[in-house]
Scaffold this active site. Structure first.
Site, PDB file in Angstrom:
ATOM      1  CB  CYS A 289     -29.931  -2.642  14.405  1.00 34.39           C
ATOM      2  SG  CYS A 289     -29.637  -1.579  15.829  1.00 34.39           S
TER       3      CYS A 289
ATOM      4  CB  CYS B 273     -34.351   2.799  18.598  1.00 38.60           C
ATOM      5  SG  CYS B 273     -35.305   1.362  19.129  1.00 38.60           S
ATOM      6  CG  HIS B 274     -30.772   4.349  16.737  1.00 40.05           C
ATOM      7  ND1 HIS B 274     -29.952   4.092  17.809  1.00 40.05           N
ATOM      8  CD2 HIS B 274     -31.023   3.146  16.173  1.00 40.05           C
ATOM      9  CE1 HIS B 274     -29.703   2.787  17.872  1.00 40.05           C
ATOM     10  NE2 HIS B 274     -30.350   2.200  16.892  1.00 40.05           N
TER      11      HIS B 274
ATOM     12  CB  CYS C  41      -6.746  -0.422  -3.333  1.00 39.42           C
ATOM     13  SG  CYS C  41      -5.835   1.053  -3.808  1.00 39.42           S
TER      14      CYS C  41
ATOM     15  CB  CYS D 112      -0.890   0.028   1.233  1.00 44.60           C
ATOM     16  SG  CYS D 112      -1.934  -1.413   1.462  1.00 44.60           S
TER      17      CYS D 112
ATOM     18  CB  CYS E 150       0.372   3.658  -4.540  1.00 40.46           C
ATOM     19  SG  CYS E 150       0.582   2.474  -5.871  1.00 40.46           S
ATOM     20  CG  HIS E 151      -2.016   4.942  -0.971  1.00 39.01           C
ATOM     21  ND1 HIS E 151      -2.867   5.811  -1.608  1.00 39.01           N
ATOM     22  CD2 HIS E 151      -2.456   3.705  -1.266  1.00 39.01           C
ATOM     23  CE1 HIS E 151      -3.778   5.107  -2.262  1.00 39.01           C
ATOM     24  NE2 HIS E 151      -3.556   3.836  -2.074  1.00 39.01           N
TER      25      HIS E 151
ATOM     26  CB  CYS F 190     -33.066   3.123  11.887  1.00 36.47           C
ATOM     27  SG  CYS F 190     -32.647   1.858  10.691  1.00 36.47           S
TER      28      CYS F 190
ATOM     29  NE  ARG G  58     -24.594  -1.652  17.500  1.00 41.78           N
ATOM     30  CZ  ARG G  58     -25.820  -2.153  17.529  1.00 41.78           C
ATOM     31  NH1 ARG G  58     -26.192  -3.058  16.632  1.00 41.78           N
ATOM     32  NH2 ARG G  58     -26.672  -1.771  18.445  1.00 41.78           N
TER      33      ARG G  58
END
Lengths: 254, 113
Positions: free
Chosen positions: A215, A173-174, A107, A69, A72-73, A170, A211
């Protein structure tokens, strides 16, 4: 690395109380002081195990050409500062959106001729956490590409759509019940600013998709397939919803 | 779980640079380990065998300076913090041992100012 990370800490703290009339609160502010300390101290934060791996992977020859990586970076703390805060981003060449993990895999395929890593692969999480750390403290900055606007809209619709046997969206609740309790746990506002996140429940690092899947299963809906566009749409919407909030990667959550 | 390669043993050791000669300094060590408690079942209903770290020892030039016994109630990726007073330069060894022959050792040279 640690010294630089510590230097960023005041920035992170300052940014989290940036605007008084902004009612958005990071999940960090819904946690107890002990857990907050675990996230804020890099010497305690268990996610740093993955960050350390990511640092090594960044400089590890990968694929048949042995390309790294870093070839290039360059040096990630300089070249990758603020990059993770702009994801999901629009890839004009592909005509589609990519999240950070998707970009890492693109990539790998394009430049390293290596096989893409499956979601939740330890190496993919490690690289994502390492890159996320380079944006810690910087504001979430979703780009303005037209394709992303449409994707966010789709994500917002999903956010508002009732799902599963329990028939909750969603937002129920949130947005509407944040700060109240679900069983023993405080419901946070659901700002995805710290992913990949070390969750105590998982005893490990996990992606935003993991995550979200939790839910979706929680409202007794059948989760979408791992490569389904719905996850990316939700991620794009969540980035817009948390725009301007500081990146916390790698965060710790209960 | 996604398929993962053979696990590298990963550790974090903090606090060595801040050690001062003759003064207590806090060391913080974390080991990446699942601490599988032997009470859980896998997706097929089989008990996942216990696999935990049972002992941690820190030695300064071979002399034991801190040790801990670990048990099943300790969460994954055990984190230990302890205090050390070193009177001069030396070599610290950190050793974790556990079930199924698990053993890992890290050594660090210290030169407290």
């Amino acid at each position: 690395m640690r010294r630089r990370a510590l230097a960023l800490l005041p920035l992170l703290l300052a940014a989290s109380v940036a605007s008084a009339d902004d009612t958005r609160r990071s999940g960090l502010q819904f946690m107890g002081p002990a857990l907050q300390a675990l996230q804020r101290d890099d010497a305690q934060n268990p996610a740093m195990l993955w960050v350390q791996d990511g640092d090594q992977l960044w400089r590890a020859p990968t694929g048949p050409g042995g390309k790294r990586c870093a070839d290039c970076h360059g040096d990630a703390p300089r070249s990758m500062a603020g990059v993770a805060a702009r994801y999901p981003a629009w890839d004009a060449a592909r005509g589609g959106a990519l999240n950070l993990a998707g970009r890492i895999n693109a990539c790998r395929q394009q430049h390293q001729q290596a096989a893409p890593l499956p979601t939740e692969h330890a190496d993919l999480l490690a690289l994502s956490a390492y890159l996320g750390l380079q944006s810690r403290g910087q504001p979430v900055s979703p780009p303005a590409d037209a394709g992303l606007v449409a994707l966010r809209k789709q994500g917002q619709v999903l956010w508002q759509q009732r799902l599963g046997q329990i028939n909750l969206a969603c937002l129920h609740c949130h947005d509407q019940r944040a700060g109240q309790r679900l069983g023993g746990a405080v419901i946070p506002q659901g700002h995805a600013t710290g992913y990949p996140t070390y969750r105590l429940e998982w005893q490990g690092l996990g992606s935003l998709q993991r995550r979200l899947r939790g839910c979706v299963v929680g409202v007794r809906a059948e989760p979408w397939a791992a490569d389904a566009p719905e996850w990316l749409a939700l991620e794009a919407w969540l980035a817009q919803r948390a725009a301007g909030m500081p990146v916390e990667t790698p965060a710790v959550r209960p | 779980m996604a398929d993962t390669p053979a696990p590298r043993v990963r550790t974090l050791i903090h606090g060595l640079d801040a050690l001062r000669r003759g003064q207590p300094g806090e060391l913080r060590v974390t080991l990446a380990h699942p601490m599988e408690n032997g009470l859980r079942h896998d997706g097929f209903g089989n008990v996942v065998p216990r696999s935990i770290v049972t002992r941690f020892e820190c030695r300064l030039d071979g002399q034991l300076v801190f040790a801990a016994d670990l048990y099943t109630a300790i969460a994954a990726n055990p984190y230990l913090a302890f205090w050390l007073r070193a009177e001069g330069p030396g070599t610290l060894s950190f050793e974790w041992t556990g079930d199924w022959g698990f053993a890992h050792r890290e050594t660090r040279a210290i030169a407290p100012a």
